[in-house]
Structure formats: structure tokens, C-alpha cells
Design a protein around this motif. Structure first.
Motif, short mmCIF file in Angstrom:
data_model
loop_
_atom_site.label_atom_id
_atom_site.label_comp_id
_atom_site.label_asym_id
_atom_site.label_seq_id
_atom_site.Cartn_x
_atom_site.Cartn_y
_atom_site.Cartn_z
N UNK A 27 -13.21 -1.20 7.56
CA UNK A 27 -12.84 -0.76 6.14
C UNK A 27 -11.29 -1.18 5.86
N UNK A 28 -11.20 -1.41 4.50
CA UNK A 28 -9.70 -1.88 4.02
C UNK A 28 -9.47 -0.91 3.18
N UNK A 29 -8.13 -0.33 3.62
CA UNK A 29 -7.42 0.48 2.77
C UNK A 29 -6.02 0.32 2.38
N UNK A 30 -5.50 0.60 1.32
CA UNK A 30 -4.27 0.35 0.65
C UNK A 30 -3.39 1.76 0.41
N UNK A 31 -2.22 1.73 0.71
CA UNK A 31 -1.53 3.12 0.57
C UNK A 31 -0.43 2.72 -0.50
N UNK A 32 -0.37 3.67 -1.44
CA UNK A 32 0.42 3.49 -2.65
C UNK A 32 1.50 4.59 -2.24
N UNK A 33 2.52 4.28 -1.81
CA UNK A 33 3.76 5.07 -1.34
C UNK A 33 3.54 5.25 0.40
N UNK A 34 3.30 4.11 0.97
CA UNK A 34 3.22 3.99 2.41
C UNK A 34 4.25 4.80 3.21
N UNK A 35 5.51 4.96 2.93
CA UNK A 35 6.73 5.33 3.69
C UNK A 35 7.11 6.75 3.78
N UNK B 16 -11.99 -5.97 -2.97
CA UNK B 16 -12.67 -5.60 -1.85
C UNK B 16 -11.85 -4.29 -1.20
N UNK B 17 -11.10 -3.81 -1.82
CA UNK B 17 -10.51 -2.63 -1.14
C UNK B 17 -11.49 -1.41 -1.22
N UNK B 18 -11.77 -0.81 0.05
CA UNK B 18 -12.74 0.29 0.13
C UNK B 18 -12.13 1.68 -0.40
N UNK B 19 -10.87 1.83 -0.16
CA UNK B 19 -9.98 3.31 -0.40
C UNK B 19 -8.72 2.82 -0.68
N UNK B 20 -8.22 3.50 -1.79
CA UNK B 20 -6.75 3.35 -2.07
C UNK B 20 -6.17 4.97 -2.05
N UNK B 21 -5.23 5.07 -1.17
CA UNK B 21 -4.77 6.36 -0.63
C UNK B 21 -3.30 6.43 -1.54
N UNK B 22 -3.12 7.56 -2.29
CA UNK B 22 -2.16 7.93 -3.28
C UNK B 22 -1.14 8.84 -2.90
N UNK B 23 0.12 8.45 -2.53
CA UNK B 23 1.20 9.61 -2.23
C UNK B 23 1.60 10.23 -3.38
N UNK B 24 2.37 11.45 -2.89
CA UNK B 24 3.12 12.26 -4.09
C UNK B 24 4.37 11.43 -4.33
N UNK B 25 4.82 10.59 -3.62
CA UNK B 25 5.89 9.97 -4.16
C UNK B 25 5.92 9.18 -5.27
#
Length: 445
Positions: A1-9, A62-71
């Protein structure tokens, strides 16, 4: 599964990213600022962004899930690209639910105590080598990562936060978990930048109780009047299990829990921690841990990070730091500290720097919060008020709201540091309460 984090820090986000990497997922991410320890931990796993900033070209179909942070903000360019491509966008709690929807979910909620209770539960389970998935908001001794996700574990233990889920999902995080087993430790108004009235804040806990799965379990603090009101008003069907502060005594400076199995010596102190412990014991019972095994494990629990955590000083002075900044947490920490060190000169320092704690309306919640200390000191930065575009606050107003005439108030970090240098750290005991750092004060020297 391919995931991308927006505000990974972020502290929570980077732990989830590491957990998914450990699970075998392909993980990428972006952020415009990443600090330690997130930076080193992400780098060690090979998922630290090569450069800071937002890069829409990272968002591919091709990204399966984008995970969005509060920042991140609502106009984030990577978020816009993900929406344009029609990708599935999750908030942090939404994705945790997705990972645990086929497991028994245990959610620990409350304005105060939830991190400590979750930590106690995980300490006991780890002591007895019971494997569970989990998410907790503090670094724990014996745990490398504060999120664990597997295919095989039957249970997931989650710290349930009432704050907002993401910039585009304004629901409280804990409303997304749908617990099978829940605990509610206490309700005291917080996050007034989001929840403008106390009733608005309480409403989140009413909704949380309503989200318990049919036939589930709620363990709740019967000593908290607001919690009892919420539980008694609930209309959904679940089993209700109350708990209260157990009997204990302090012998030679050490807390001993009074049980049917005899006195149990503990490594933590404070009535609020004994109350937390009792809640954790009830949850552990439902996870298959007998009381005898619980007490055996809890003796070695030294507390969650920054929760009445002892600081090792070069001069061997006695100093504890606590993450407390909300009024209920400050009152509990001060009460515990004063009870533990009855015969010592007690200094208590509190830094006000959150939006809520600097709001004149909310300041009334701090009445008598520092009572019992021999020297009580409050610090807040006038510069912080300017940055937050808030009106100036006078030291006299702080004294009035705290209802403490002897309170020392500092608004300048240099003056606070100068006062700190005048104190003999080996003559008395010190409690430092803040989610900040007192303008860069080194507590080890």
C-alpha cells in the motif's frame, strides 16, 4: 500500500508514518518544518523528506491513501492536488480507525489523565508480553514507537483526544474510533479556541459516549460530576463500570496502594495518579489481565514522559517537570506535589503560553491552582501575546484570577532566568509545569 503524509513531521504523524513503514507500506511525506526527535527518527527509517516544503508533484494517482495532519492548512497545494486526482484523503484518527476496524478498539478519553492511563495499560501489557496494537501521545520506556499497527493483533488501545481531526475534518478525533471498550477520566473545559463554551466542550464527550458500539463497555470516573452527568444522560446501550480513588498511604516518601493482596509500593505519586491507576486496572481486566498480574507490573511504572517526571540535575536537587498547563492538570499536579513533599520548601513554576491559558475569560479557571506551594511563580511572554495577536495581560490580573496574592509573575524570560539563578536548587523541591520550555530554561543545571 502506498501512503503519503501531508505534514509528516508532527509528533503523532511521524509515529504513524514509522508504524506504517514497519508494517511494510510504502511511505512518503512532506512538511515545511521538521524538528527533533521527529527528524532523526524519520531519517533512520529512510522516510525523511529530502527538502522542506510542499510539492504537488509528489501527489500521484497511484497513491492509495493521503494522510492529512493538523499542521497543514486548507489551501495546502499537495492537498489541492490530492483532491483534484480524487485520491482517498484521511485524517490521522480516520486512518487509525481504518487500520483497526476489524479489531476490538479500546479508547481512553478525558480532559486529563488519558495519556497516563493509556501508558499504564501499555506498560502492564508489555510487562506480561501481551501483544496489542496501540497509539499513545507520550514516549514510553521500553517502546520505540508510539504507534503500532499489525495484521494479527486482536486489540487496539487508543488515546482518545477531543481536539479536531484535521483542517478539513472538524470533528473531535475520538469520535472517529467507535470504541468497543472506552474509559472517561474527567471533563474540564479546554481548547477554548475551538470549543467556545463549556457546554460545546461537554457535547464532544456526549457524542463520544454515543459512539460506543452497542453492548460495549464504558469505565468512568465516578468522582467527576461532569462525567457522571454525561454517563447518566446517555441513551445508547452499553455496560457502565464506575471507578474511584483507591486507598493508599505514603510510607517513608513512597506511595503504597492498599489492596486485598497487601500493600503495593508504587514508583509514581499523587492522588490523581492513583485514580488513573484504578481506571487502568479496570481496562486491563477486560483485556484478560488479572489484578495480581496488574499489580505486579504497575509497581515498575515510572510515569509517562513529562508527567511528574523527575529531572536528573547536576547538583542532585529534586526537580519534577510536568506537561500540565490546563487548570485541572495544574491543580492535580500541585496537589500531588504538596502531598508528596509535605516537609520540604516547595517551589512551583507555571508557564502560560497556549491560546486558552492566555485568554482572560479562561484565566478564571486557575483560581487557587497554585495554593499549597511555598513559592508560586507564573511566567508568560508578552511577545507570545503579540504573536497570537492577543491583548496585553497585566501581572495584577494574573494574581487576581489565580486568587493568590503572593504569586510572583514574570513576563520576560531574561528576568525569569535571573530569578532562577538566585535559587538554591538543593534547598527545597521544584515543580516545573509547562508544555513549553520557560523561554529556554535548562532544568538540569
Amino acid at each position: 500500500m502506498k501512503t503519503h503524509f501531508i505534514a509528516i513531521g508532527g509528533s503523532a504523524m511521524h509515529n504513524l508514518a514509522i508504524a506504517l513503514k514497519d508494517k511494510g507500506y510504502q511511505v512518503t511525506g512532506s512538511d515545511d518544518a521538521i524538528f527533533e526527535p521527529s527528524k532523526s527518527r524519520l531519517d533512520k527509517k529512510g522516510i525523511l523528506p529530502e527538502e522542506l516544503g510542499w510539492f504537488p508533484e509528489k501527489i500521484t494517482s497511484d497513491i492509495d491513501a493521503v494522510i492529512l495532519g493538523m499542521h497543514a492548512h486548507q489551501d495546502n497545494p499537495e492537498l489541492a492536488k490530492a483532491k483534484e486526482l480524487g485520491l482517498k484523503i484521511y485524517s490521522y484518527p480516520e486512518f487509525l480507525y481504518e487500520q483497526s476496524k476489524n479489531k476490538t478498539r479500546v479508547v481512553i478519553a478525558g480532559s486529563h489523565g488519558k495519556t497516563t492511563i493509556t501508558s499504564m495499560i501499555l506498560h502492564v501489557l508489555n510487562f506480561h508480553q501481551k501483544e496489542v496494537d496501540y497509539m499513545v501521545g507520550a514516549q514510553l520506556e521500553g517502546f520505540d514507537c508510539m504507534v503500532k499497527l499489525t495484521q494479527d493483533n486482536d486489540f487496539m488501545v487508543l488515546e482518545g483526544d477531543e481536539y479536531l481531526s484535521s483542517p478539513i475534518d472538524l470533528r473531535s478525533k475520538f469520535l472517529l474510533y467507535q470504541p468497543n471498550i472506552a474509559l472517561m477520566s474527567g471533563i474540564a473545559w479546554d481548547h477554548i479556541n475551538v470549543f467556545k463554551t463549556f457546554d460545546d466542550y461537554i457535547e464532544q464527550f456526549r457524542k463520544f459516549v454515543a459512539s460506543i458500539t452497542p453492548g460495549g463497555i464504558l469505565v468512568y470516573n465516578e468522582e467527576d460530576a461532569e462525567v457522571v452527568k454525561v454517563v447518566e444522560a446517555a441513551e445508547n446501550y452499553f455496560r457502565k463500570i464506575p471507578y474511584k480513588t483507591p486507598e493508599y498511604e505514603i510510607i517513608n516518601g513512597k506511595v503504597h496502594l492498599k489492596t486485598e493482596m497487601g500493600d503495593i509500593p508504587l514508583s509514581v505519586f499523587g492522588a490523581h495518579n492513583l485514580l488513573n491507576l484504578e481506571g487502568a486496572r479496570h481496562i486491563c481486566q477486560h483485556l484478560g489481565i488479572m489484578d495480581e498480574d496488574f499489580y505486579e507490573a504497575i509497581m515498575s511504572f515510572k510515569g509517562a514522559s513529562k508527567r511528574l517526571e523527575k529531572v536528573e540535575r547536576e547538583d542532585k536537587g529534586i526537580l519534577y517537570k510536568d506537561f500540565a498547563h490546563a487548570p485541572s492538570k495544574v491543580k492535580a499536579a500541585v496537589k500531588a506535589f504538596c502531598e508528596q513533599f509535605k516537609n520540604e520548601k516547595k517551589y512551583g513554576f507555571l508557564e502560560l503560553h497556549t491560546y486558552s491559558s492566555l485568554n482572560p475569560v479562561f484565566l478564571e479557571q486557575y483560581d487557587h491552582a497554585m495554593d499549597g506551594l511555598d513559592e508560586a511563580i507564573v511566567f508568560y511572554s508578552e511577545d507570545a501575546l503579540k504573536i497570537k495577536r492577543m491583548d496585553p495581560i497585566s501581572p495584577d490580573l494574573i494574581k487576581e484570577k489565580f486568587k493568590n496574592e503572593g504569586l510572583k509573575v514574570f513576563t520576560n524570560a531574561e528576568e525569569l532566568h535571573a530569578y532562577w539563578e538566585t535559587l538554591d536548587k538543593t534547598n527545597g523541591v521544584f515543580l516545573m509545569m509547562s508544555s513549553g520550555n520557560f523561554g529556554g530554561l535548562d532544568l538540569t543545571k
